[in-house]
Each structure stands twice: as C-alpha cells, then as structure tokens.
Enzyme design. Structure first.
Site, PDB file in Angstrom:
ATOM      1  N   HIS A   1       0.589  -0.559   0.019  1.00 43.02           N
ATOM      2  CA  HIS A   1       0.227  -0.148  -0.076  1.00 43.02           C
ATOM      3  C   HIS A   1       1.135   1.183  -0.315  1.00 43.02           C
ATOM      4  CE1 HIS A   1      -4.507   1.171   0.923  1.00 43.02           C
ATOM      5  NE2 HIS A   1      -3.659   2.591   1.027  1.00 43.02           N
TER       6      HIS A   1
ATOM      7  N   GLU B   1      -4.073   0.247  -5.232  1.00 47.73           N
ATOM      8  CA  GLU B   1      -4.760   1.010  -5.823  1.00 47.73           C
ATOM      9  C   GLU B   1      -3.503   1.621  -7.145  1.00 47.73           C
ATOM     10  OE1 GLU B   1      -6.278   4.489  -4.116  1.00 47.73           O
ATOM     11  OE2 GLU B   1      -8.262   3.325  -3.973  1.00 47.73           O
TER      12      GLU B   1
ATOM     13  N   TYR C   1     -14.611   5.495  -4.524  1.00 45.56           N
ATOM     14  CA  TYR C   1     -15.309   7.314  -3.525  1.00 45.56           C
ATOM     15  C   TYR C   1     -16.148   7.881  -4.372  1.00 45.56           C
ATOM     16  CZ  TYR C   1     -11.994   6.021  -0.012  1.00 45.56           C
ATOM     17  OH  TYR C   1     -10.936   4.722   0.916  1.00 45.56           O
TER      18      TYR C   1
ATOM     19  N   GLU D   1     -12.568  -0.587  -0.604  1.00 45.98           N
ATOM     20  CA  GLU D   1     -13.043   0.518   0.002  1.00 45.98           C
ATOM     21  C   GLU D   1     -13.848   1.552  -0.455  1.00 45.98           C
ATOM     22  OE1 GLU D   1      -9.280   3.245   0.108  1.00 45.98           O
ATOM     23  OE2 GLU D   1      -8.017   1.617   0.228  1.00 45.98           O
TER      24      GLU D   1
HETATM   25  C1  GBH Z   1      -7.685   5.149  -1.079  1.00 48.31           C
HETATM   26  O1  GBH Z   1      -7.276   6.129  -2.377  1.00 48.31           O
HETATM   27  C2  GBH Z   1      -6.768   5.337  -0.516  1.00 48.31           C
HETATM   28  O2  GBH Z   1      -6.421   3.579  -0.664  1.00 48.31           O
HETATM   29  C3  GBH Z   1      -6.268   4.919   0.469  1.00 48.31           C
HETATM   30  O3  GBH Z   1      -4.850   5.269   1.570  1.00 48.31           O
HETATM   31  C4  GBH Z   1      -6.815   6.493   1.096  1.00 48.31           C
HETATM   32  O4  GBH Z   1      -6.712   6.994   2.661  1.00 48.31           O
HETATM   33  C5  GBH Z   1      -8.013   6.730   0.798  1.00 48.31           C
HETATM   34  O5  GBH Z   1      -8.650   6.277  -0.164  1.00 48.31           O
HETATM   35  C6  GBH Z   1      -8.915   8.337   1.011  1.00 48.31           C
HETATM   36  O6  GBH Z   1      -8.459   8.858   0.299  1.00 48.31           O
HETATM   37  O7  GBH Z   1      -9.840  13.651  -5.457  1.00 48.31           O
HETATM   38  O8  GBH Z   1     -11.766  13.593  -5.737  1.00 48.31           O
HETATM   39  O9  GBH Z   1     -10.702  11.448  -6.350  1.00 48.31           O
HETATM   40  C7  GBH Z   1      -8.190   6.516  -3.247  1.00 48.31           C
HETATM   41  C8  GBH Z   1      -7.486   7.459  -4.271  1.00 48.31           C
HETATM   42  C9  GBH Z   1      -7.710   9.759  -3.419  1.00 48.31           C
HETATM   43  C10 GBH Z   1      -9.684   8.800  -3.521  1.00 48.31           C
HETATM   44  C11 GBH Z   1      -8.423  10.981  -3.095  1.00 48.31           C
HETATM   45  C12 GBH Z   1     -10.063   9.410  -2.850  1.00 48.31           C
HETATM   46  C13 GBH Z   1     -10.447  12.178  -2.721  1.00 48.31           C
HETATM   47  C14 GBH Z   1     -12.107  12.683  -3.843  1.00 48.31           C
HETATM   48  N1  GBH Z   1      -8.079   8.577  -2.808  1.00 48.31           N
HETATM   49  N2  GBH Z   1     -10.218  10.484  -3.433  1.00 48.31           N
HETATM   50  S1  GBH Z   1     -11.112  12.776  -5.178  1.00 48.31           S
END
Ligand code: GBH
Length: 511
Positions: free
Chosen positions: A162, A207, A349, A416
């Site tokens: 990770h 990821e 997400y 996730e």
């Molecule tokens: C995951 O990343 C990771 O696996 C984890 O470590 C991390 O803590 C978690 O998500 C939360 O970020 O910028 O509009 O996409 C996934 C990539 C990047 C997804 C930040 C959520 C925020 C919304 N992440 N993103 S956006």
C-alpha cells in the site's frame, strides 16, 4: 415494499367485481410475496462479509523501530516536509505498532467479519532486495496482529503493498527498474511462508494507479516524480509483471497447502455519459478503461484495453516517438499476466460525468490527453462537507455492474469506500454516505445478480491521509493526534456500522 403495496391496490381495484374469495386469496398470496420480498430485498445474503480497511504507513508509526528501514513516505516527509499539508508525517501516526491489541478490540466492537490491513515492506525486508535478510521483529509484529485477529474471530485480509516502498529500492529506480519484479516476488514469498498458514486473502497491490500515476505521473504521491504519459505507463508495465509473478509464486508453491486466494485492488470513479450521444457514451467507457481497465484488462482479459493501445500508439507516432509510450507485452507476457486473480476488487469513492471532446493538442504528452475526455460533476450531486468530492452512491452499483459485464462475472470485493470529515463525533454525513453506498450495492446484488461478496469501509480510524496529512479524517474512530497516547474515540458511524453488520440490514430501511 411500497411498490408491492401499490400493486395490491391495483389488483383490488381491478377485481372489485370479482368475488370476495378470489380477492382474499390474491391478498394472502400478496402478503406472502411481500414478506418474502422484504426479506430478500432488505438484507445482505448470508455469505456476504463486512470489514474495515487501513494501511501500514497511515496508521503504524514506529517508523524506525525494531529494524524497520526508511520507506519512500518516510523519506519524502523527512526530506521535503512541505510535500504534505501542515508538514504532517507518519512517524507516529496512530501508533498502531504499539496499540494493535486496542485496534483489534475496536474492530471487535464494530463487529466486522474481516480486517483489511497492509504490511510494511521496509519493516519486513529492510534492504528490500531479493535474498536480503528478513527482519524477524517486523515479521513478529504482523504474526501477533494476525493471531490477535484470529483469537477475536476476525479474518485477516492482507494488502502486500500500500504505497510504502523501501527507500533502498527507490534508490535503484523503484517501479521503473524491472529488477523490482524479483524483489517483490521475494517479498511476497516471504509473506506466504511466514503468514500464509493464517492469512487466506492476499492482495498484491493497493491502487496501482495511485502508485504509478501519483508517484511517476502527476507527482502527488511519493516519490513525487512527474513525467505523465511515459513514466506512469512504464511503472504500470513493471508493476503488472510483479503482480503476476507474486500470483504464480502463490499458485505454484503455496496454494495447494495454504488454500487461500489472491487478487489485486484497483480504484475507479464511475464515469457517467454526460448525454445519450454515442460520443459521450464512448467517452465514459474510455474513462473506465483508462482508469480501471489499465490494470484489470491485462489481469482478467489479457493485455491493455484496446482503446488505450490504439490511442497511445497513435498519439505517440504523431508526436515523433520511435516506439509507443505504452510499452508492449509479448504474447508470452500477456498469457503470464492473464488470469492472475481469484477475485476482482475495487475501491470506490466518487463519480463524474464524462463528455467527448475534440482531440487534444498533439504536443501535449500526458495520460490525460491520451484519455482526452472532459469530466465534470452535476450541480445537484451532493458534496462532502466541506466540499471535497461529490457523493455519487448510485455510481457504485453501476461500477459493479460494469465490472460484471466487462470481466465475465467475477467475484467482486469492495475493498474501500469512505467519507472524509474534518472533526467531530456526530458524523451523520458519513452514516448517510455508507448507507447510500451499501444500498446501491445491495440493489446490484439482489436485483442485478452481481456477485459482490464483501464490503469494506475506509477506515477504522482517522489516519495519515497522504498529501493531506491529518486534515482529512476518514475514521469511524476519532484519534487525538495531539495526545502522545493517541486515544481513540468512537464516532456515531461506528455504532451505525455495527448495527448494519448485526442485522445485515441498512437499519432505517428495515424499520
Ligand atoms: C484510497 O485512495 C487509498 O487507498 C487510501 O489509502 C486513502 O486513505 C483513501 O483512498 C482516501 O483517500 O480527489 O475527488 O478523487 C483512493 C484515492 C484519492 C480517493 C482522494 C478519494 C478524494 C476524492 N483517493 N479521493 S477525489
């Protein structure tokens, strides 16, 4: 349920000239149907499992204890502190290295079936390279954690990588040097040997898009290089081979005895066509193929998605590159990588609209111009608070439906899904977020027959959110990062999730 009641009503209206008995029979039949339907429609199937996820660098701390070496996140936080908001770092983080028993007690309070955590490569093999010594104290930490989980009836689910590469391997070129394939396979084999009797679910990478795009493409993640349109593709090419080698190692040397399963975790957004036009549909599909298919297609179907090959080959040629910026697999390599998964996993997400646009300036060398779509949200979609990303729960159901269709109906894990707050214990918006996403998932399972068997909430507790430090809090437990003891306090969502797991039902829709 309402829809069934409405049906009754119309049956009664249409049959008011029929005799009383028939209406009564129909009504009884309807009641049975309604009850059966309520049971079917409102609860997760018996084999469905719930969990939470964390990652080593985000929670462990103890960055230089018991023989652990520096990794790329230690390194970038120490050498280039402004890389992270408020110059935060993971030196102590949630101190889970010392508090793992307490963490397992929290997991038990939530009532999860499994815990998805990651292993720190630099804790286990400090020098990184194949054949170098295994750090027994590092291994012991994970053995103890795994034992504590099992003693408490919680299944361990392990992410092997990770994002926290040993700095020693970064010094050798990191994911751009193909020698890392053997170093990674050695690390993987070490984990199977040391932990494979107890760990039955392995995920090679979390990821890879973030590793390659963040690390080598846009530079938002360690090691912070930015050569998009070239290094991000080269990184992926090597990482996919490392994944395949780790899979084959398990298959050939461990599976018969250990009987576990192994896969990889990819993140994607849902791309919704901005209109009904064929062009916008094409743009949305291209978005999914470039984000999820970049990794999933080689692993499930074989080779990169055709749309990536065609577009990147074509743009590379027009740009004067002697060979495509997207590296080529040999036929042997395609076969070696294809099928290296026992399940397909996705981190979800958010979602976006995707719109077709005119071809980007040919001088622009980047992943984004290779993809070449316009993404934007709907004004009506809800924001997180404060605004950070759009909440698009139905995108999760559409994503798993798309995965089913595109990858021949595999077993799917949601590894996730989570919501970032900025403080406070009454996290109603997170409860809403979880509920709406699980509801969309439940529909996909029950109405569309998608084979999703696990849901994983990100995250157990507030932790080091990479470049955003401790400013964004994804936890169901709040952590006081000012207090040296790092005390954890439950937020309202912990009780909500517990209720969902206990009842297998999204609570207020059952009542
Ligand atoms: C995951 O990343 C990771 O696996 C984890 O470590 C991390 O803590 C978690 O998500 C939360 O970020 O910028 O509009 O996409 C996934 C990539 C990047 C997804 C930040 C959520 C925020 C919304 N992440 N993103 S956006």
């Amino acid at each position: 349920m309402h829809y069934i009641k409405f049906l009754h009503l119309s049956v009664l209206q249409q049959t008011d000239t029929m005799n009383y008995k028939l209406v009564w029979l129909l009504y009884l039949y309807g009641l049975t149907f309604e009850n059966a339907n309520a049971a079917i429609n409102r609860t997760f199937p018996a084999n469905f499992k719930f969990g939470v996820a964390t990652a080593s660098y985000q929670i462990e701390g103890a960055w230089n204890e018991d023989g652990k070496s520096e990794n790329i996140w230690d390194h970038i936080c120490h050498e280039n502190p402004t890389f992270v908001v408020n110059q935060d770092n993971g030196d102590i983080a949630c101190d889970s290295y010392h508090k793992y028993k307490e963490d397992v007690a929290l997991l038990k309070d939530i009532g999860v079936d499994f815990y998805r955590f990651s292993i720190s490569w630099s804790r286990v093999i400090p020098e990184g390279v194949a054949g170098s010594p295994v750090n027994q104290l590092g291994i012991d930490y994970y053995k103890n954690l795994v034992q504590e989980l099992i003693d408490n009836g919680i299944e361990p689910m392990v992410t092997m990588y990770h994002w926290d590469l040993p700095e020693a391997l970064q010094d050798l070129g990191g994911w751009l040097n193909p020698e890392i394939i053997d170093h990674y396979a050695y690390y993987a084999k070490t984990l199977y040997e040391e932990l494979g009797d107890s760990v039955k679910h392995w995920m090679t990478f979390n990821e890879p898009k973030q590793t390659c795009m963040g690390g080598y493409g846009d530079g938002n993640m360690a090691p912070g290089y930015n050569f998009t349109g070239l290094e991000d593709y080269q990184c992926t090419h090597i990482l996919l081979k490392a994944h395949a080698k780790a899979y084959h190692t398990y298959d050939e040397e461990f599976r018969a005895e250990q009987q576990g399963s192994i896969g990889i975790v990819m993140d994607t957004a849902w791309f919704e066509p901005a209109s009904d036009s064929d062009q916008d549909k094409e743009a949305a599909e291209r978005g999914l193929q470039f984000m999820y298919g970049w990794f999933a297609n080689p692993i499930v179907n074989g080779n990169y998605p055709q749309v990536m090959i065609d577009r990147i080959d074509e743009r590379s040629a027009a740009q004067g590159y002697a060979v495509s910026r997207l590296p080529k697999f040999t036929d042997e390599e395609i076969e070696y990588i294809k099928g290296t998964h026992d399940f397909v996993a996705v981190n979800y997400y958010s979602g976006t609209y995707a719109q077709w646009i005119e071809e980007a300036d040919i001088n622009d060398v980047s992943y984004n111009s290779d993809l070449n779509i316009l993404v934007f949200p709907d004004d009506d979609w809800e924001d997180t608070e404060p605004p950070w990303f759009k909440i698009v729960p139905w995108g999760l159901g559409k994503t798993v439906n798309w995965i089913r269709k595109t990858y021949n109906n595999p077993e799917i894990f949601i590894t996730e899904n989570g919501y970032p707050d900025v403080g406070g214990l009454q996290d109603d918006k997170r409860i809403y977020f979880y509920k709406e996403h699980m509801s969309s998932l439940l529909e996909a399972i029950l109405d569309d027959g998608v084979n999703v068997t696990r849901y994983t909430a990100w995250s157990l507790m507030d932790n080091f959110e990479w470049g955003l430090g401790y400013s964004k809090k994804y936890g169901m437990y709040s952590v006081d990062f000012e207090d040296p003891d790092r005390p954890r306090t439950p937020k309202a969502s912990a009780a909500y999730y517990n209720q969902v797991i206990t009842t297998r039902c999204l609570v207020d829709v059952c009542e």
